[in-house]
Write a protein that holds these residues in place. Structure first.
Motif, PDB file in Angstrom:
ATOM      1  N   GLU A  22      54.685  28.851  39.088  1.00  0.00           N
ATOM      2  CA  GLU A  22      54.037  30.144  38.843  1.00  0.00           C
ATOM      3  C   GLU A  22      53.406  30.183  37.447  1.00  0.00           C
ATOM      4  OE1 GLU A  22      56.527  30.689  42.290  1.00  0.00           O
ATOM      5  OE2 GLU A  22      56.964  29.841  40.318  1.00  0.00           O
ATOM      6  N   GLN A  23      54.131  29.630  36.454  1.00  0.00           N
ATOM      7  CA  GLN A  23      53.637  29.685  35.077  1.00  0.00           C
ATOM      8  C   GLN A  23      52.563  28.652  34.784  1.00  0.00           C
ATOM      9  OE1 GLN A  23      57.575  29.397  33.134  1.00  0.00           O
ATOM     10  NE2 GLN A  23      57.154  31.416  32.256  1.00  0.00           N
ATOM     11  N   THR A  24      52.720  27.459  35.336  1.00  0.00           N
ATOM     12  CA  THR A  24      51.818  26.369  34.972  1.00  0.00           C
ATOM     13  C   THR A  24      50.607  26.229  35.890  1.00  0.00           C
ATOM     14  OG1 THR A  24      53.108  24.776  36.274  1.00  0.00           O
ATOM     15  CG2 THR A  24      53.733  25.074  33.960  1.00  0.00           C
ATOM     16  N   ILE A  25      50.710  26.741  37.120  1.00  0.00           N
ATOM     17  CA  ILE A  25      49.616  26.559  38.082  1.00  0.00           C
ATOM     18  C   ILE A  25      49.052  27.882  38.577  1.00  0.00           C
ATOM     19  CG2 ILE A  25      48.991  25.609  40.343  1.00  0.00           C
ATOM     20  CD1 ILE A  25      51.190  23.509  39.964  1.00  0.00           C
ATOM     21  N   ILE A  26      49.924  28.746  39.098  1.00  0.00           N
ATOM     22  CA  ILE A  26      49.443  29.931  39.812  1.00  0.00           C
ATOM     23  C   ILE A  26      48.862  30.977  38.873  1.00  0.00           C
ATOM     24  CG2 ILE A  26      50.073  31.768  41.416  1.00  0.00           C
ATOM     25  CD1 ILE A  26      52.236  29.910  42.545  1.00  0.00           C
ATOM     26  N   ARG A  27      49.582  31.311  37.783  1.00  0.00           N
ATOM     27  CA  ARG A  27      49.050  32.313  36.850  1.00  0.00           C
ATOM     28  C   ARG A  27      47.720  31.870  36.228  1.00  0.00           C
ATOM     29  NH1 ARG A  27      52.470  36.481  35.806  1.00  0.00           N
ATOM     30  NH2 ARG A  27      54.684  36.143  36.325  1.00  0.00           N
ATOM     31  N   PRO A  28      47.607  30.646  35.750  1.00  0.00           N
ATOM     32  CA  PRO A  28      46.303  30.219  35.210  1.00  0.00           C
ATOM     33  C   PRO A  28      45.180  30.282  36.240  1.00  0.00           C
ATOM     34  CG  PRO A  28      48.041  28.739  34.482  1.00  0.00           C
ATOM     35  CD  PRO A  28      48.650  29.640  35.506  1.00  0.00           C
ATOM     36  N   ALA A  29      45.498  29.977  37.507  1.00  0.00           N
ATOM     37  CA  ALA A  29      44.475  30.059  38.558  1.00  0.00           C
ATOM     38  C   ALA A  29      44.036  31.500  38.771  1.00  0.00           C
ATOM     39  CB  ALA A  29      45.020  29.469  39.855  1.00  0.00           C
ATOM     40  N   ILE A  30      44.971  32.420  38.749  1.00  0.00           N
ATOM     41  CA  ILE A  30      44.637  33.835  38.906  1.00  0.00           C
ATOM     42  C   ILE A  30      43.771  34.302  37.737  1.00  0.00           C
ATOM     43  CG2 ILE A  30      45.585  36.175  38.951  1.00  0.00           C
ATOM     44  CD1 ILE A  30      48.031  35.033  40.407  1.00  0.00           C
ATOM     45  N   ALA A  31      44.125  33.877  36.538  1.00  0.00           N
ATOM     46  CA  ALA A  31      43.345  34.264  35.363  1.00  0.00           C
ATOM     47  C   ALA A  31      41.908  33.751  35.462  1.00  0.00           C
ATOM     48  CB  ALA A  31      44.013  33.724  34.104  1.00  0.00           C
ATOM     49  N   GLU A  32      41.757  32.529  35.927  1.00  0.00           N
ATOM     50  CA  GLU A  32      40.414  31.968  36.070  1.00  0.00           C
ATOM     51  C   GLU A  32      39.636  32.696  37.155  1.00  0.00           C
ATOM     52  OE1 GLU A  32      38.265  27.600  36.640  1.00  0.00           O
ATOM     53  OE2 GLU A  32      40.427  27.744  36.288  1.00  0.00           O
ATOM     54  N   ALA A  33      40.316  33.034  38.252  1.00  0.00           N
ATOM     55  CA  ALA A  33      39.660  33.776  39.320  1.00  0.00           C
ATOM     56  C   ALA A  33      39.203  35.148  38.831  1.00  0.00           C
ATOM     57  CB  ALA A  33      40.601  33.925  40.513  1.00  0.00           C
ATOM     58  N   THR A  34      40.048  35.800  38.051  1.00  0.00           N
ATOM     59  CA  THR A  34      39.707  37.112  37.500  1.00  0.00           C
ATOM     60  C   THR A  34      38.482  37.015  36.605  1.00  0.00           C
ATOM     61  OG1 THR A  34      42.028  37.803  37.579  1.00  0.00           O
ATOM     62  CG2 THR A  34      40.558  39.052  36.143  1.00  0.00           C
ATOM     63  N   ALA A  35      38.416  35.954  35.808  1.00  0.00           N
ATOM     64  CA  ALA A  35      37.270  35.752  34.923  1.00  0.00           C
ATOM     65  C   ALA A  35      35.984  35.557  35.711  1.00  0.00           C
ATOM     66  CB  ALA A  35      37.520  34.549  34.019  1.00  0.00           C
ATOM     67  N   GLN A  36      36.108  35.086  36.957  1.00  0.00           N
ATOM     68  CA  GLN A  36      34.944  34.878  37.811  1.00  0.00           C
ATOM     69  C   GLN A  36      34.616  36.093  38.678  1.00  0.00           C
ATOM     70  OE1 GLN A  36      35.079  31.206  40.026  1.00  0.00           O
ATOM     71  NE2 GLN A  36      35.788  30.007  38.272  1.00  0.00           N
ATOM     72  N   GLY A  37      35.320  37.199  38.432  1.00  0.00           N
ATOM     73  CA  GLY A  37      35.023  38.432  39.146  1.00  0.00           C
ATOM     74  C   GLY A  37      35.799  38.655  40.419  1.00  0.00           C
ATOM     75  N   ILE A  38      36.793  37.803  40.691  1.00  0.00           N
ATOM     76  CA  ILE A  38      37.633  37.974  41.878  1.00  0.00           C
ATOM     77  C   ILE A  38      38.796  38.890  41.522  1.00  0.00           C
ATOM     78  CG2 ILE A  38      39.098  36.816  43.577  1.00  0.00           C
ATOM     79  CD1 ILE A  38      37.415  34.296  43.132  1.00  0.00           C
ATOM     80  N   LEU A  39      39.031  39.915  42.321  1.00  0.00           N
ATOM     81  CA  LEU A  39      40.136  40.849  42.060  1.00  0.00           C
ATOM     82  C   LEU A  39      41.427  40.268  42.626  1.00  0.00           C
ATOM     83  CD1 LEU A  39      38.421  44.287  42.805  1.00  0.00           C
ATOM     84  CD2 LEU A  39      38.612  43.052  40.641  1.00  0.00           C
ATOM     85  N   ALA A  40      42.021  39.353  41.852  1.00  0.00           N
ATOM     86  CA  ALA A  40      43.263  38.696  42.261  1.00  0.00           C
ATOM     87  C   ALA A  40      44.392  39.154  41.352  1.00  0.00           C
ATOM     88  CB  ALA A  40      43.102  37.177  42.187  1.00  0.00           C
ATOM     89  N   PHE A  41      45.565  39.364  41.939  1.00  0.00           N
ATOM     90  CA  PHE A  41      46.714  39.884  41.196  1.00  0.00           C
ATOM     91  C   PHE A  41      47.956  39.083  41.559  1.00  0.00           C
ATOM     92  CE2 PHE A  41      43.658  43.151  42.233  1.00  0.00           C
ATOM     93  CZ  PHE A  41      43.418  43.786  41.018  1.00  0.00           C
TER      94      PHE A  41
END
Length: 261
Positions: free
Chosen positions: A226-245
């Motif tokens: 969750e810390q090393t893979i999933i959270r960073p992926a969500i952050a990157e998706a958010t930066a690209q305009g995807i509403l991921a939580f």
């Protein structure tokens, strides 16, 4: 596609000894189906005649055999017969013949889809063990279509209440952690967003991302993904305009009804 042309839906029979033929018959017995699309069954006419007789409570179901999808007619159940010889039907039994018949129907439908003769394919269930005896070589329909048409498939469990996209498809649980990456999760989030917008007309989907470990890892106490893979992926998706939580703990997410929000 012309707006006044009904789409042609290819429906593969699945295993002739399984639930597929009955589900297809009961579905297409509803006359409203003919108002929505042109149904084209790919399967053994003998199997559908057999199950139609077995289902005494089904009315309004009949089919016409057509030589090709081009000959399919609206407001009728069309069937392309993919079995030219004898047929042995043994309901509830996994047989080599059942697997071979399922794959014959699937390959014919895929060929017609590739040729533009039909617009979409709906598949009835296959037996993933006996199809291997028929030389199938894939773990499921998803992998078959990915190989046949290229691209990266997205598997979605779909209901009126929610749509759930899967990060990994048909792999052993022991391999899931090793397959997860930021790139994979971002790709899946992008696919899911595009699918929800184009196929379900959601203006801007809000996507909850579930954790891999119990309690979503509890801050690294029960796993690090969750810390090393999933959270960073969500952050990157958010930066690209995807509403991921998220990531949310998967068990609590469903048990508490959080998915409703």
């Amino acid at each position: 596609m012309s707006e006044n042309r009904m789409i042609k839906v290819g429906i593969t029979q699945g295993d002739i000894n399984g639930i597929g033929p009955e589900v297809i018959i009961r579905t297409l017995a509803d006359p409203r189906m003919g108002e929505l699309f042109v149904p084209i069954i790919y399967g053994a006419s003998k199997a559908f005649s057999f199950y139609r007789k077995q289902l005494g409570d089904v009315e309004n179901f009949s089919f016409q055999i057509v030589p090709s999808a081009r000959d399919a007619r609206p407001k009728r159940v069309n069937l392309i017969d993919t079995c030219s010889g004898e047929l042995h039907i043994e309901p509830g039994k996994a047989t080599p013949e059942g697997g071979a018949q399922a794959i014959a129907a699937l390959r014919r439908a895929a060929d017609d889809l590739a040729a533009g003769e039909i617009d979409v394919v709906v598949t009835a269930p296959i037996n993933k063990e006996n199809v291997q005896q028929a030389g199938f070589g894939f773990t499921g329909h998803t992998e078959f279509f990915a190989d046949r048409f290229g691209g990266q498939p997205l598997m979605v469990m779909c209901s009126d209440l929610m749509k759930v996209g899967l990060a990994t498809i048909h792999v052993p649980i022991a391999e899931v952690s090793g397959l997860l990456s930021r790139e994979l999760i971002l790709e899946r989030l992008t696919q899911l967003r595009n699918m929800l917008r184009s196929d379900f007309r959601v203006v801007e989907p809000r996507i909850a991302v579930l954790g891999l470990n119990p309690h979503a890892g509890d801050g690294g106490v029960i796993g690090h993904e969750e810390q090393t893979i999933i959270r960073p992926a969500i952050a990157e998706a958010t930066a690209q305009g995807i509403l991921a939580f998220g990531p949310f703990a998967a068990d609590g997410f469903f048990a508490s009804g959080s998915y409703r929000h």
